[in-house]
Scaffold this active site. Sequence first.
Site, PDB file in Angstrom:
ATOM      1  N   ASP A  30      94.001 -35.967  77.437  1.00  0.00           N
ATOM      2  CA  ASP A  30      93.891 -37.253  77.793  1.00  0.00           C
ATOM      3  C   ASP A  30      93.922 -37.860  76.495  1.00  0.00           C
ATOM      4  OD1 ASP A  30      93.508 -37.035  80.452  1.00  0.00           O
ATOM      5  OD2 ASP A  30      91.558 -37.393  80.475  1.00  0.00           O
TER       6      ASP A  30
ATOM      7  N   ASP B 198      88.722 -38.595  73.039  1.00  0.00           N
ATOM      8  CA  ASP B 198      88.324 -38.432  74.283  1.00  0.00           C
ATOM      9  C   ASP B 198      87.365 -37.553  74.487  1.00  0.00           C
ATOM     10  OD1 ASP B 198      89.558 -39.150  77.190  1.00  0.00           O
ATOM     11  OD2 ASP B 198      89.012 -37.005  77.386  1.00  0.00           O
TER      12      ASP B 198
ATOM     13  N   HIS C 118      91.996 -35.281  82.561  1.00  0.00           N
ATOM     14  CA  HIS C 118      90.574 -34.993  82.474  1.00  0.00           C
ATOM     15  C   HIS C 118      90.308 -33.878  81.636  1.00  0.00           C
ATOM     16  CE1 HIS C 118      90.432 -38.187  85.401  1.00  0.00           C
ATOM     17  NE2 HIS C 118      90.751 -37.502  86.193  1.00  0.00           N
TER      18      HIS C 118
ATOM     19  N   GLU D 130      84.869 -35.440  77.475  1.00  0.00           N
ATOM     20  CA  GLU D 130      84.478 -34.988  78.745  1.00  0.00           C
ATOM     21  C   GLU D 130      83.068 -34.781  78.798  1.00  0.00           C
ATOM     22  OE1 GLU D 130      86.590 -35.327  81.338  1.00  0.00           O
ATOM     23  OE2 GLU D 130      87.983 -36.189  80.101  1.00  0.00           O
TER      24      GLU D 130
END
Length: 219
Positions: A186, A23, A181, A25
């Site tokens: 996540d 994941d 998030h 960001e």
Amino acid sequence: MSITQEFNLLSNRFRTFYPVVIDIETAGFNPKTDAVLEIALITLKMDKLGWLHKEDILHFHIKPFKGSIINSDAIAFNKIDPFNPLRGAISETLAIESILEKVNYGIKIQGCTRGIVVAHNAHFDHNFLMAAIQRVKIKNNPFHPFVTFDTAALSGLAVGQTVLAKACKAIGLSFDNNQAHSALYDSLQTANLFCKIVNRWKGLGGWPINVKKSKQNSY
């Protein structure tokens, strides 16, 4: 080794691909120009009975690369302050090198041939990962250049939901929207979801494949 034991090897479950849950960001949607701010990675393993589980976790806060774009809408959404010294951020180069070292080791130990990204809406994470690897000029990229396991698609098939929070709840996992998030949270939830889907398919008799039965029930 019996046929059953061979089917219970991670290398035989996904045609020698080594699944790695990712994941990322970011500070936008353009993988070539927008900064990667946080990456989490979770490796997977199969037990002796062929059930899939989480294994190791890597998690990094990343310093925006030189010349990268920071979109205000993106950081308002993920609530990351890219320049907060308390993040303990490291360079993109150091993070990617650590990730690829871990993946290469797992590929070797598990008898696989290359890594495959597992992510929710995997196209996004895969594109940013590939762009970051290219930026740090690592030639031997262990990840497949385009094949991914997208848990949004898989959960749509398995439980009729494509949003991560809804898919987790539909399959019996808890989900805390206050932690969403965060790359670490996540990725953990995505790993749990992927393992649940794979193991449920096995529990229903979908794996290992019974070739004779499959031919009889073909549509």
